[in-house]
Scaffold this active site. Structure first.
Site, PDB file in Angstrom:
ATOM      1  N   ASP A 269      42.747  36.728  32.175  1.00 41.67           N
ATOM      2  CA  ASP A 269      42.681  37.003  33.512  1.00 41.67           C
ATOM      3  C   ASP A 269      43.614  36.280  34.280  1.00 41.67           C
ATOM      4  O   ASP A 269      44.152  35.277  33.992  1.00 41.67           O
ATOM      5  CB  ASP A 269      41.333  36.767  33.983  1.00 41.67           C
TER       6      ASP A 269
ATOM      7  N   ASP B 255      43.622  36.237  38.507  1.00 42.40           N
ATOM      8  CA  ASP B 255      43.196  35.856  39.899  1.00 42.40           C
ATOM      9  C   ASP B 255      41.618  34.880  39.588  1.00 42.40           C
ATOM     10  O   ASP B 255      40.659  35.249  39.092  1.00 42.40           O
ATOM     11  CB  ASP B 255      42.773  36.851  40.760  1.00 42.40           C
TER      12      ASP B 255
HETATM   13  C1  XBP Z   1      41.345  40.537  40.913  1.00 43.28           C
HETATM   14  C2  XBP Z   1      41.222  41.408  41.767  1.00 43.28           C
HETATM   15  C3  XBP Z   1      42.354  41.764  42.729  1.00 43.28           C
HETATM   16  C4  XBP Z   1      42.807  40.797  43.408  1.00 43.28           C
HETATM   17  C5  XBP Z   1      43.597  41.710  44.671  1.00 43.28           C
HETATM   18  O1  XBP Z   1      40.183  40.514  39.884  1.00 43.28           O
HETATM   19  O2  XBP Z   1      40.092  41.939  42.063  1.00 43.28           O
HETATM   20  O3  XBP Z   1      41.994  43.016  43.153  1.00 43.28           O
HETATM   21  O4  XBP Z   1      41.439  40.359  44.584  1.00 43.28           O
HETATM   22  O5  XBP Z   1      45.002  42.209  43.997  1.00 43.28           O
HETATM   23  P1  XBP Z   1      40.121  39.860  38.520  1.00 43.28           P
HETATM   24  P2  XBP Z   1      45.291  43.530  44.521  1.00 43.28           P
HETATM   25  O6  XBP Z   1      40.734  38.308  38.471  1.00 43.28           O
HETATM   26  O7  XBP Z   1      38.978  40.139  37.563  1.00 43.28           O
HETATM   27  O8  XBP Z   1      41.243  40.870  37.757  1.00 43.28           O
HETATM   28  O9  XBP Z   1      45.243  43.642  45.905  1.00 43.28           O
HETATM   29  O10 XBP Z   1      46.651  43.691  43.954  1.00 43.28           O
HETATM   30  O11 XBP Z   1      44.185  44.701  43.759  1.00 43.28           O
HETATM   31 MG    MG Z   2      39.519  36.830  38.118  1.00 39.97          MG
END
Ligand code: XBP
Ligand code: MG
Length: 253
Positions: free
Chosen positions: A9, A11
């Protein structure tokens, strides 16, 4: 089954991007469009229940802004706001970068040297991943990750399993040959739904989440001289998360 690939993953797992990255970029986009929307640190924690930036904006308006009269083309407006947000976010990365979390670069290097295949499975927009990797990791990171599964490439975002299933399909690998890294409840539901053994490294937004079925829950991956805090499970007799620990978790029933 032999371990062949690590799936990450982005973020919250590779880097702490949410609070000081995505959140700030959303607010900059709202200001640019003259909207009185502002997502403070606490509110953003609640909004993270919904993955995907566009989906999150819809959720915010439906749940918190009954006073806002949606225009007829609201979906288009959200898409436009999201493009502006991506522009702000990638510019922020270019200007300052957000560092990789403890142990991430070390583990990626160890995996590369051992010939493991690497992939990304995230709900964030592909440009965001490329910008983060380029500015916070190395110039040639496109060669590090064989597959970058990101954003709208599958319609159902995490907690649906689709993004992990898509990544493994591209690599022609089964879940038994892979191991996943996540930081959140939605992420774990996605990876577990895809049948993947998964390690959790928490962050401030996810420390209170429930992580059923994770191989272990840790504060971070650790480094030589810095042992991670173990919240659930154990470190498989290793001083920090290295390939020996991952192979042990992967092999366990
Ligand atoms: C990450 C997200 C993303 C980011 C924002 O979740 O939910 O939506 O917060 O990015 P994970 P975007 O770590 O579970 O993948 O605005 O490009 O969607
Ligand atoms: Mg995440």
């Amino acid at each position: 089954m032999e371990l062949k690939a690590l799936l990450f993953d982005v973020d919250g797992t590779l880097a702490d991007t949410e609070r000081d990255g995505h959140r700030v970029a959303f607010n900059a986009a709202f200001a640019e469009y003259g909207l009185d929307w502002h997502w403070d640190v606490d509110l953003y924690g609640q909004l993270l229940a919904v993955t995907g930036g566009k989906e999150r904006m819809h959720y915010y308006v439906d749940r918190f802004r009954n006073d806002y009269a949606k225009p007829d083309d609201f979906t288009d407006l959200v898409a436009e706001l999201h493009r502006a947000k991506t522009r702000h976010y990638t510019r922020m990365l270019q200007e300052g970068g957000i560092p990789m979390r403890t142990g991430v670069v070390r583990l990626l290097n160890e995996a590369r040297e051992a010939g493991l295949r690497l992939a990304i499975a995230t709900t964030t927009t592909p440009e965001n991943v490329t910008a983060l990797l380029r500015h916070s990791l190395a110039d040639d990171t496109n060669d590090w990750f064989e597959v970058i599964a990101a954003g709208d490439i599958v319609p159902a975002k995490k907690p649906a399993a689709d993004i992990y299933l898509w990544a493994m399909q591209q690599m022609q690998l089964t879940p038994g040959a892979c191991f996943a890294f996540e930081d959140s409840e939605n992420g774990l539901r996605s990876s577990r739904g895809a049948g993947l053994k998964t390690l959790i490294t928490i962050n401030d937004y996810t420390r209170s989440h429930a992580f059923p079925g994770a191989v272990a829950v840790l504060s971070d991956l650790g480094e030589p001289g810095h042992m991670p805090d173990v919240l659930v499970g154990n470190l498989a007799d290793q001083p920090y998360v290295n390939l020996a620990a991952i192979r042990a978790w992967h092999a366990a029933d």
